[in-house]
Design an enzyme around this catalytic site. Structure first.
Site, mmCIF file in Angstrom:
data_model
loop_
_atom_site.group_PDB
_atom_site.id
_atom_site.type_symbol
_atom_site.label_atom_id
_atom_site.label_comp_id
_atom_site.label_asym_id
_atom_site.label_seq_id
_atom_site.Cartn_x
_atom_site.Cartn_y
_atom_site.Cartn_z
ATOM 1 N N SER A 1 0.823 -1.211 0.000
ATOM 2 C CA SER A 1 0.000 0.000 0.000
ATOM 3 C C SER A 1 0.854 1.257 0.000
ATOM 4 O O SER A 1 0.334 2.340 -0.220
ATOM 5 C CB SER A 1 -0.952 0.000 1.197
ATOM 6 O OG SER A 1 -0.311 -0.474 2.347
ATOM 7 N N HIS B 1 -3.144 -3.453 -5.908
ATOM 8 C CA HIS B 1 -3.469 -2.929 -4.577
ATOM 9 C C HIS B 1 -4.961 -3.079 -4.293
ATOM 10 O O HIS B 1 -5.785 -2.333 -4.811
ATOM 11 C CB HIS B 1 -3.035 -1.463 -4.479
ATOM 12 C CG HIS B 1 -3.206 -0.880 -3.110
ATOM 13 N ND1 HIS B 1 -3.521 0.430 -2.886
ATOM 14 C CD2 HIS B 1 -3.114 -1.449 -1.878
ATOM 15 C CE1 HIS B 1 -3.604 0.650 -1.589
ATOM 16 N NE2 HIS B 1 -3.370 -0.476 -0.964
HETATM 17 P P1 NAI Z 1 -1.046 -9.204 8.028
HETATM 18 O O1 NAI Z 1 -0.070 -8.899 9.101
HETATM 19 O O2 NAI Z 1 -2.453 -9.491 8.401
HETATM 20 O O3 NAI Z 1 -0.512 -10.424 7.158
HETATM 21 C C1 NAI Z 1 0.795 -10.554 6.692
HETATM 22 C C2 NAI Z 1 1.125 -12.031 6.632
HETATM 23 O O4 NAI Z 1 2.336 -12.202 5.923
HETATM 24 C C3 NAI Z 1 1.305 -12.664 8.004
HETATM 25 O O5 NAI Z 1 0.488 -13.809 8.109
HETATM 26 C C4 NAI Z 1 2.803 -13.020 8.030
HETATM 27 O O6 NAI Z 1 3.060 -14.210 8.740
HETATM 28 C C5 NAI Z 1 3.092 -13.204 6.573
HETATM 29 N N1 NAI Z 1 4.496 -13.026 6.199
HETATM 30 C C6 NAI Z 1 5.356 -12.094 6.655
HETATM 31 N N2 NAI Z 1 6.539 -12.226 6.022
HETATM 32 C C7 NAI Z 1 6.412 -13.251 5.143
HETATM 33 C C8 NAI Z 1 7.280 -13.848 4.183
HETATM 34 N N3 NAI Z 1 8.527 -13.419 4.010
HETATM 35 N N4 NAI Z 1 6.801 -14.857 3.433
HETATM 36 C C9 NAI Z 1 5.538 -15.319 3.616
HETATM 37 N N5 NAI Z 1 4.675 -14.792 4.513
HETATM 38 C C10 NAI Z 1 5.113 -13.769 5.258
HETATM 39 O O7 NAI Z 1 -0.948 -7.962 7.030
HETATM 40 P P2 NAI Z 1 -2.050 -7.429 5.980
HETATM 41 O O8 NAI Z 1 -2.845 -6.380 6.622
HETATM 42 O O9 NAI Z 1 -2.718 -8.584 5.346
HETATM 43 O O10 NAI Z 1 -1.105 -6.691 4.930
HETATM 44 C C11 NAI Z 1 -0.342 -7.388 3.990
HETATM 45 C C12 NAI Z 1 0.095 -6.455 2.885
HETATM 46 O O11 NAI Z 1 -1.053 -5.842 2.294
HETATM 47 C C13 NAI Z 1 0.990 -5.320 3.328
HETATM 48 O O12 NAI Z 1 1.899 -5.053 2.300
HETATM 49 C C14 NAI Z 1 0.011 -4.166 3.504
HETATM 50 O O13 NAI Z 1 0.620 -2.919 3.390
HETATM 51 C C15 NAI Z 1 -0.940 -4.441 2.356
HETATM 52 N N6 NAI Z 1 -2.278 -3.854 2.495
HETATM 53 C C16 NAI Z 1 -2.945 -3.904 3.694
HETATM 54 C C17 NAI Z 1 -4.208 -3.356 3.805
HETATM 55 C C18 NAI Z 1 -4.960 -3.421 5.091
HETATM 56 O O14 NAI Z 1 -5.972 -2.715 5.232
HETATM 57 N N7 NAI Z 1 -4.570 -4.245 6.040
HETATM 58 C C19 NAI Z 1 -4.874 -2.709 2.647
HETATM 59 C C20 NAI Z 1 -4.111 -2.792 1.427
HETATM 60 C C21 NAI Z 1 -2.849 -3.325 1.383
#
Ligand code: NAI
Length: 512
Positions: A124, A145
């Site tokens: 994001s 995104h």
């Molecule tokens: P989250 O913390 O819920 O999930 C991230 C997941 O990735 C976790 O389960 C973690 O264990 C896993 N992870 C971390 N490093 C890893 C790796 N090297 N290989 C495999 N898995 C790995 O985070 P969320 O909220 O789902 O965000 C994920 C991405 O989406 C980020 O880049 C965030 O900026 C983006 N994003 C988030 C939004 C939101 O509202 N939460 C909206 C739009 C984009």
């Protein structure tokens, strides 16, 4: 790459958190075989189990056929190692928001998947160009995104970095459509479209709060009356001030500390004090109570006037004519009209109740040599121009005005059918200033090739539920009117925040 077809192709989703789980669901529902990988042990299985519960709920409510639910679930396979995903034609990564960790993953993926596999990042805030740097095939990386919650939010920003092959962006654009989304092309720039154009929605309210112009519930009421589903204060409370402040900071830093995006002391204080919003029980408001009701103001009928003239032209002047005609009907006479005036508003026995053009009431009073001046906010309602009875609208009275006019100005607004809310005599009041700044930010985004005007409108309506996009508002207003408000703000505050986008200036020159 020339043409690229991703419909029905095998997909790997990396990261099984909030976003990854949602992306896996949407892809599986669209018929793709989806592999789901997460470095946290058991996370992919847990995400699948949670999805099973969600789908069961939809089946129970009759919103999904049991077969469709079962088929969706069957298409998702948790995998324990990336190496199991050699056949993937598309990888969507939704892992932790960290440049180095994401880069590491993308490099690792290049050693696993085929040469034609498209790599998409759900970042994001990180530059897609920076993420692609160092890849063997940087042209295959594109931003995809999504917005949270993924199954419900329609918008997908398809983000191209400097390296991104146009055919790859196009393939993701088409695929997003096939997944039931509304894609919008964006150039990789800080905040992409939504997180950039939305900044003033928060920033203007925070600026007004900093100078104690009005309490949060008044500012929220004004912007909700203009068609926003949530006021900025309740929205920041919902998002969480830590998150909202972090996004603002990231856009500010990524723009080389351009003062246009400078974060607010008001919000920093709240973050430092742990007033994070709903999740901490207190932000601008206390929870679970939420936004307190505004005290009901009772306005007496305005004193009988001898002359009432509607000045100006356009939808607000037309509405003023209709509303004042109705208000004066019991006395058996109606307002005069001075359509050629250079201001819009009502003149009542020489006193002026003016639609804001950006200047404060005090300034207008001095410029006109009239003590009895009040300004009211721009009633922006969309898609209807009609101003509903009881619409909340900010107003401010010139400090030079008599006590009688201080009371008469809101009495007149109430007589016109509005719910007038007093705010400090700040330039552009609340709605005019906020909407002008949203338009200005949209204009700069278009100027810099980040998106098209239509893309900006779609993104703001679908990504953050705005009642209209910046360019739709512009169409209902005028470039000259928006620039006037921005210039008044700029003259008043003397900073970089309110500098006018060259795109808007060109519109004015072109007669917009
Ligand atoms: P989250 O913390 O819920 O999930 C991230 C997941 O990735 C976790 O389960 C973690 O264990 C896993 N992870 C971390 N490093 C890893 C790796 N090297 N290989 C495999 N898995 C790995 O985070 P969320 O909220 O789902 O965000 C994920 C991405 O989406 C980020 O880049 C965030 O900026 C983006 N994003 C988030 C939004 C939101 O509202 N939460 C909206 C739009 C984009």
């Amino acid at each position: 790459m020339t043409t690229l077809q991703l419909q029905g192709a095998p997909v790997l989703v990396v990261g099984a958190g909030i976003m990854g789980a949602g992306i896996a669901q949407v892809a599986a529902q669209a018929g793709h075989a989806v592999q789901l990988f997460d470095t946290r042990e058991g996370a992919a299985e847990q995400a699948k189990a949670k999805l099973a519960t969600t789908l069961d709920g939809l089946v129970a409510k009759g919103k999904l056929a049991p077969e469709a639910a079962a088929a969706t679930l069957a298409r998702i396979t948790p995998v324990a190692a990336l190496e199991q995903a050699r056949e993937a034609a598309l990888v969507v990564e939704a892992i932790v928001e960290n440049l180095e960790v994401k880069r590491g993953l993308l490099r690792q993926l290049e050693g696993v998947v085929g040469e034609r596999c498209v790599l998409a990042t759900n970042t994001s805030s990180i530059s897609v160009t920076a993420l692609a740097n160092g890849l063997q095939h940087p042209q295959r990386l594109v931003g995809m995104h999504f917005f949270n919650p993924v199954p419900l939010m329609k918008l997908v920003e398809v983000v191209s970095g400097l390296h991104t092959d146009a055919a790859v962006a196009e393939a993701i654009f088409e695929l997003s459509k096939a997944w039931g989304k509304v894609p919008v092309h964006a150039k990789s720039t800080p905040g992409f479209i939504v997180n950039r154009i939305a900044r003033p929605y928060y920033a203007e309210t925070l600026a007004l709060l900093l100078e104690q112009a009005a309490p949060p519930q008044v500012l929220d009421a004004c912007l909700k009356a203009a068609g926003f589903r949530m006021g900025p204060c309740e929205l920041m409370d919902l998002i969480g001030h830590d998150t909202n402040f972090a996004v603002t900071n990231s856009v500010y830093q990524a723009n080389f500390y351009d003062k246009r995006f400078v974060p607010s002391l008001v919000q920093r204080d709240m973050v430092e004090g742990g007033l994070l919003g709903r999740k901490s029980g207190r932000g601008f408001y206390r929870y679970p109570e939420g936004v307190p009701a505004l005290p009901v103001a009772v306005h007496e009928a305005p004193a009988t006037a001898r002359t009432v003239t509607v000045h100006g032209s356009g939808p607000v002047a037309d509405w003023l004519e209709a509303a004042s005609t109705q208000a004066l009907a019991p006395q058996g006479w109606g307002p005069a009209r001075a359509a050629g005036s250079d201001w819009t508003g009502l003149e009542i026995d020489g006193a002026r109740l003016a639609l804001t053009d950006g200047r404060c009431a005090a300034e207008l009073s001095a410029a006109w040599g009239v003590a009895e001046v009040a300004v009211f906010d721009r009633p922006v309602q969309f898609p209807d121009v009609a101003i509903a009875p009881g619409t909340a609208l900010a107003y401010a009275v010139a400090p030079q005005a008599s006590a009688a006019w201080q009371a008469q100005a809101p009495a007149w607004l109430a007589a016109l059918g509005l719910a007038p809310l007093p705010v400090a005599d700040a330039p552009g009041l609340v709605v005019a200033r906020t909407v002008a700044m949203l338009i200005n930010e949209g204009a700069d985004a278009v100027l810099q090739g980040v998106c098209s005007p239509e893309g900006a409108d779609a993104a703001m309506k679908l990504g953050v539920n705005y009642p209209a996009g910046p360019f739709e508002w512009l169409q209902r207003w005028s470039a000259a009117g928006v620039v006037a408000v921005l210039q008044a703000l700029d003259a008043h505050y003397r900073g970089e925040r309110y500098r006018v986008s060259p795109w808007l200036r060109r519109q004015v020159v072109a007669g917009g």
